[in-house]
Design an enzyme around this catalytic site. Structure first.
Site, PDB file in Angstrom:
ATOM      1  N   PHE A   1       0.855  -1.187   0.000  1.00 30.52           N
ATOM      2  CA  PHE A   1       0.000   0.000   0.000  1.00 30.52           C
ATOM      3  C   PHE A   1       0.891   1.236   0.000  1.00 30.52           C
ATOM      4  O   PHE A   1       1.726   1.393   0.876  1.00 30.52           O
ATOM      5  CB  PHE A   1      -0.942   0.037   1.207  1.00 30.52           C
ATOM      6  CG  PHE A   1      -1.846   1.236   1.168  1.00 30.52           C
ATOM      7  CD1 PHE A   1      -2.986   1.244   0.368  1.00 30.52           C
ATOM      8  CD2 PHE A   1      -1.541   2.386   1.890  1.00 30.52           C
ATOM      9  CE1 PHE A   1      -3.799   2.373   0.283  1.00 30.52           C
ATOM     10  CE2 PHE A   1      -2.355   3.515   1.812  1.00 30.52           C
ATOM     11  CZ  PHE A   1      -3.485   3.506   1.018  1.00 30.52           C
TER      12      PHE A   1
ATOM     13  N   ASP B   1       9.306   2.432   1.764  1.00 28.33           N
ATOM     14  CA  ASP B   1       8.127   3.169   2.222  1.00 28.33           C
ATOM     15  C   ASP B   1       7.968   2.875   3.711  1.00 28.33           C
ATOM     16  O   ASP B   1       7.416   1.850   4.102  1.00 28.33           O
ATOM     17  CB  ASP B   1       6.893   2.726   1.423  1.00 28.33           C
ATOM     18  CG  ASP B   1       5.612   3.426   1.891  1.00 28.33           C
ATOM     19  OD1 ASP B   1       5.646   4.075   2.954  1.00 28.33           O
ATOM     20  OD2 ASP B   1       4.590   3.321   1.184  1.00 28.33           O
TER      21      ASP B   1
ATOM     22  N   LYS C   1       3.096   9.110   8.672  1.00 26.38           N
ATOM     23  CA  LYS C   1       2.173   8.900   9.799  1.00 26.38           C
ATOM     24  C   LYS C   1       2.642   9.427  11.167  1.00 26.38           C
ATOM     25  O   LYS C   1       2.149  10.423  11.646  1.00 26.38           O
ATOM     26  CB  LYS C   1       1.798   7.429   9.887  1.00 26.38           C
ATOM     27  CG  LYS C   1       0.880   7.004   8.738  1.00 26.38           C
ATOM     28  CD  LYS C   1       0.287   5.651   8.940  1.00 26.38           C
ATOM     29  CE  LYS C   1      -0.851   5.379   7.978  1.00 26.38           C
ATOM     30  NZ  LYS C   1      -0.452   4.918   6.643  1.00 26.38           N
TER      31      LYS C   1
HETATM   32  C1  LIG Z   1      -0.718   5.238   5.235  1.00 27.11           C
HETATM   33  C2  LIG Z   1       0.300   4.824   4.248  1.00 27.11           C
HETATM   34  C3  LIG Z   1       0.518   5.565   3.071  1.00 27.11           C
HETATM   35  C4  LIG Z   1      -0.346   6.740   2.682  1.00 27.11           C
HETATM   36  O1  LIG Z   1      -0.216   7.810   3.570  1.00 27.11           O
HETATM   37  P1  LIG Z   1      -1.250   9.052   3.483  1.00 27.11           P
HETATM   38  O2  LIG Z   1      -0.726  10.003   4.528  1.00 27.11           O
HETATM   39  O3  LIG Z   1      -2.598   8.518   3.776  1.00 27.11           O
HETATM   40  O4  LIG Z   1      -1.134   9.600   2.113  1.00 27.11           O
HETATM   41  C5  LIG Z   1       1.533   5.159   2.234  1.00 27.11           C
HETATM   42  N1  LIG Z   1       2.301   4.095   2.531  1.00 27.11           N
HETATM   43  C6  LIG Z   1       2.126   3.366   3.646  1.00 27.11           C
HETATM   44  C7  LIG Z   1       3.023   2.216   3.936  1.00 27.11           C
HETATM   45  C8  LIG Z   1       1.116   3.696   4.541  1.00 27.11           C
HETATM   46  O5  LIG Z   1       0.917   2.946   5.644  1.00 27.11           O
END
Ligand SMILES: *Cc1c(COP(=O)(O)O)cnc(C)c1O
Length: 388
Positions: free
Chosen positions: A135, A220, A249
């Protein structure tokens, strides 16, 4: 009209929400509009890393609000310089670009990878390998990067140039690496995909193949970063430092922020005019981020996170209703024996405990500052829900 009616009449219905109107919070507990208290094992999906309204964080953000809330990126601010310096020095990266979300941090990483390759090799080497079940965000480009078919609907055409490889499948990886690939992007622990950590062998293979072929590794760490897994960056668990790491986050304790960190190899790829953000590096976000970084990098803080994670894991494994526990540190996935994760989250809410799900698991992302007695109190409720 009550809040929920007013909300639903005016806000797009893009989320499945619980019928809870949250009013305020302090540390690990929050209170709804009826005065009911909740222990929080979700921390706003890992954003409130120091809990609600942590004293130091409130001081830093409020002092910043009173002196300068925003200025454009045509000018410099001390707080952005201080935050950037601390972020780069504590993570070992050369430079950072600030945005406002995880998706934006990943967009920046994707742009760096493609331009790095374009500058050196010209057109045609633009493909990025991402993992099945990953994701990476909700913008069109990061949705395209996300390796889950359920997200690839309605919004055609998607952005080209993403190839999916099965997580932990080295043969699949090898078969898809060629001279059109400029980067491999991965989460060390897939969060939304079900709290699954990658295997060391697979991570080794990614870094080995990428290193030999001048392919960038993008980690990521939007969910795993800044202490969540018991290390400042989850890559440390694997003995790896990616060329690019993205954060968001938990980074600023609940103010919107995104950061794209680049190592020496690609820290000067984005030059004036090639990328930007009006709000990126906003002083309030940087002040919140400084409070988080100072707290998380303080002596002993992460040792304590690891001890709390052990307590969570050992207590969970004692429960009759728990089949297995996954993830790293305070990023915890729980496979249940007899109950559905969604039902458990709903009953826990009734009993004053906030939980998350990830695929068919219950997911916990408690504040990193959670106390031992609060862990026990919350887990008692959790066990009661499983036994009910
Ligand atoms: C939450 C998340 C995102 C997206 O972050 P947003 O602040 O909602 O754009 C991208 N990558 C990972 C691994 C995430 O957990």
């Amino acid at each position: 009209m009550n809040t929920i009616e007013k909300f639903n009449n005016n806000v797009m219905h893009t989320y499945g929400r619980y019928p809870l109107v949250m009013e305020k919070g302090k540390d690990r507990k929050c209170v709804d509009e009826n005065g009911k208290k909740y222990i929080d094992f979700g921390s706003g999906i890992g954003t409130n890393s120091l809990g609600y309204c942590n004293d130091k964080w409130v001081d830093y953000v409020c002092n910043q609000v009173k002196s300068l809330q925003h200025t454009s990126n045509y000018y410099y601010t001390k707080v952005q310089a201080d935050f950037a310096e601390m972020l780069c020095s504590s993570t070992g990266y050369s430079k950072v670009f600030f945005g406002n979300s995880g998706a934006e941090a990943n967009e920046c990483a994707i742009k760096i990878a493609r331009k790095y390759s374009f500058d050196k090799y010209g057109k045609g080497r633009h493909n990025i390998i991402t993992l099945v079940n990953s994701f990476h965000g909700r913008t069109l480009c990061t949705l395209s990067a996300t390796g889950q078919d359920v997200f690839h609907n309605y919004f055609f055409p998607f952005v080209e140039g993403f190839i999916n490889v099965k997580a932990n499948d080295i043969d699949d990886l090898k078969s898809k690496i060629d001279n059109t690939v400029c980067a491999v992007m991965l989460e060390y622990v897939q969060g939304e995909g079900g709290v699954n950590a990658l295997e060391q062998d697979f991570v080794d293979a990614v870094f080995d193949i990428c290193g030999k072929n001048d392919i960038l590794v993008i980690a990521d760490e939007v969910q795993t970063g800044i202490g969540r897994t018991g290390k400042l960056l989850a890559g440390e668990h694997f003995g790896k430092k990616a060329d690019i790491t993205t954060l968001a986050k938990g980074l600023a304790g609940g103010v919107p922020v995104g950061a794209c960190l680049a190592g020496e190899k690609c820290s000067d790829v984005l030059v004036a005019g090639t990328h930007g953000s009006t709000f990126g590096g906003n002083p309030l976000a940087c002040a919140g981020g400084l409070a988080v970084l100072e707290t998380v990098t303080a002596d002993g803080f992460l040792d304590d996170v690891n001890k709390k994670a052990e307590l969570f894991r050992s207590e969970l494994l004692k429960m009759n209703g728990v089949e297995a526990v996954s993830g790293l540190g305070l990023m915890i996935g729980i496979t249940l024996k007899n109950k559905k994760a969604g039902d458990v989250v709903k009953s826990a809410l009734d009993r004053g405990l906030l939980l998350l799900t990830a695929k068919d698991k219950v997911r916990l992302l408690p504040p990193l500052t959670i106390q031992y007695d609060e862990i026990k109190e919350g887990l008692k409720i959790f066990n009661a829900v499983l036994e009910a």
